[in-house]
Design a protein around this motif. Structure first.
Motif, PDB file in Angstrom:
ATOM      1  N   ILE A 311       0.844  -1.246  -0.175  1.00 51.35           N
ATOM      2  CA  ILE A 311      -0.087  -0.002   0.047  1.00 51.35           C
ATOM      3  C   ILE A 311       0.837   1.250  -0.083  1.00 51.35           C
ATOM      4  O   ILE A 311       0.484   2.301  -0.703  1.00 51.35           O
ATOM      5  N   TYR A 312       1.942   1.137   0.820  1.00 47.11           N
ATOM      6  CA  TYR A 312       3.073   2.364   0.891  1.00 47.11           C
ATOM      7  C   TYR A 312       3.489   2.750  -0.349  1.00 47.11           C
ATOM      8  O   TYR A 312       3.369   3.875  -0.963  1.00 47.11           O
ATOM      9  N   TYR A 313       4.042   1.899  -1.156  1.00 44.97           N
ATOM     10  CA  TYR A 313       4.661   2.056  -2.247  1.00 44.97           C
ATOM     11  C   TYR A 313       3.632   2.031  -3.503  1.00 44.97           C
ATOM     12  O   TYR A 313       3.735   2.944  -4.569  1.00 44.97           O
ATOM     13  N   ALA A 314       2.436   1.712  -3.366  1.00 40.81           N
ATOM     14  CA  ALA A 314       1.249   1.946  -4.491  1.00 40.81           C
ATOM     15  C   ALA A 314       0.918   3.452  -4.480  1.00 40.81           C
ATOM     16  O   ALA A 314       0.637   4.129  -5.559  1.00 40.81           O
ATOM     17  N   VAL A 315       0.902   4.161  -3.125  1.00 40.64           N
ATOM     18  CA  VAL A 315       0.289   5.454  -3.129  1.00 40.64           C
ATOM     19  C   VAL A 315       1.463   6.570  -2.990  1.00 40.64           C
ATOM     20  O   VAL A 315       1.203   7.785  -3.356  1.00 40.64           O
TER      21      VAL A 315
END
Length: 316
Positions: A311-315
């Motif tokens: 999630i961190y890398y996706a956003v």
């Protein structure tokens, strides 16, 4: 306002999905289908309806990013979020069907999706048809295999729906269809507006917010069952959901409106689809090491932690 559209859209999708499942099961009983077939086909298709409507609506609106992000994100969420949290609450026992039939099919579908998209940045009508044919063969094998067993868990099929009147079935179908239609429309509209407002891509919103939203029913059902200490929580059900997401959701969407990979979101094929394949692949060593056929709390924490990293890398 975009957040309100997203929340309203998700709520309508949950409501619409529930009414569609109930009406579909009641109708199936009227048509004299066996409980086994209802559980493995009708319920499975009906619970994939929210993802299907969102992906189809997005594709028709020219937002293929949302179509792909919804499915890729949902498949990651089913394993990292849903399975991770469920295993933390109550360790899961894994049956042999997981690696004998369900897991190989999920891996095959996941890798095929990558191959099809990587080949020409496009999921064509014929590739959509192939996914549907593969899903049909898989379901036939699954049903035949289950019929040979003496014990099959079909708790999701409510016997009381046998007594449902024709009027109720029609009313539930209409409510479900309307809720799914408007829910998908509002969710896609809200996702586009939200992406624009916070300065991220539509794909980033779909692979996180929308994916988590459409996985909420699976999460709620799994967590409730885990809290009740019901051993009926099946890893096979979550794997089945991932198979349906690729085969029926993207398959049917591609048949109606072929899906193109947006050149402005290269992370679809360079990063996120490998997260999806990776989450699927890692289940095999987790199931066998160190304790065979069990997903305990530590493994649940590992899955959930990996999901938070995704999630961190996706956003960002």
């Amino acid at each position: 306002m975009s957040v309100i559209w997203v929340i309203l859209g998700l709520l309508l999708l949950v409501v619409g999905g529930e009414f569609l499942v109930r009406s579909s099961v009641a109708l199936s009983f009227k048509l004299k289908l066996s409980k086994l077939v209802i559980g493995m086909t009708v319920v499975a298709f009906a619970t994939s309806a929210p993802e299907l409507l969102v992906s189809l609506q997005a594709a028709l609106d020219g937002s293929s990013d949302i179509s792909l992000g919804n499915v890729i994100g949902s498949n990651i969420a089913n394993i990292g979020l849903v399975l991770g949290i469920t295993a933390v609450i109550s360790p899961l026992l894994v049956d042999k069907d997981f690696y004998r039939l369900n897991w190989p099919m999920m891996m095959l579908m996941s890798v095929l999706l990558y191959v099809f998209l990587k080949n020409d940045d496009y999921l064509s009508l014929m590739e959509g048809v192939l996914f549907i044919v593969m899903l049909t063969i898989f379901l036939v094998v699954l049903i035949k295999d289950s019929r040979r067993k003496t014990k099959v868990n079909l708790d999701e099929v409510d016997d009381s729906l046998k007594e449902t009147s024709n009027f109720k079935i029609i009313l539930w179908l209409l409510i479900g269809a309307a809720a799914l239609y408007f829910g998908s429309e509002w969710l896609v509209k809200g996702a586009k507006d939200l992406a624009s407002a916070v300065g991220v891509s539509e794909y980033a919103i779909s692979v996180t917010v929308i994916a988590i939203g459409t996985s909420v029913p699976e999460l709620a059902a799994s967590v409730i069952a885990a809290l009740k200490k019901e051993k009926a929580i099946s890893l096979g059900n979550l794997i089945g959901s991932n198979i349906f997401n690729i085969a029926s959701v993207l398959g049917l969407t591609a048949i109606i409106k072929p899906i193109a990979v947006n050149p402005n979101t290269p992370e679809i094929l360079s990063t996120n689809i490998f997260w999806m394949i990776g989450f699927a692949a890692v289940l095999i060593p987790l199931v066998f090491i160190p304790k065979r056929y069990e997903l305990g709390r530590l493994k649940g924490f590992l899955l959930f932690g990996a999901y938070l990293i995704f999630i961190y890398y996706a956003v960002v």
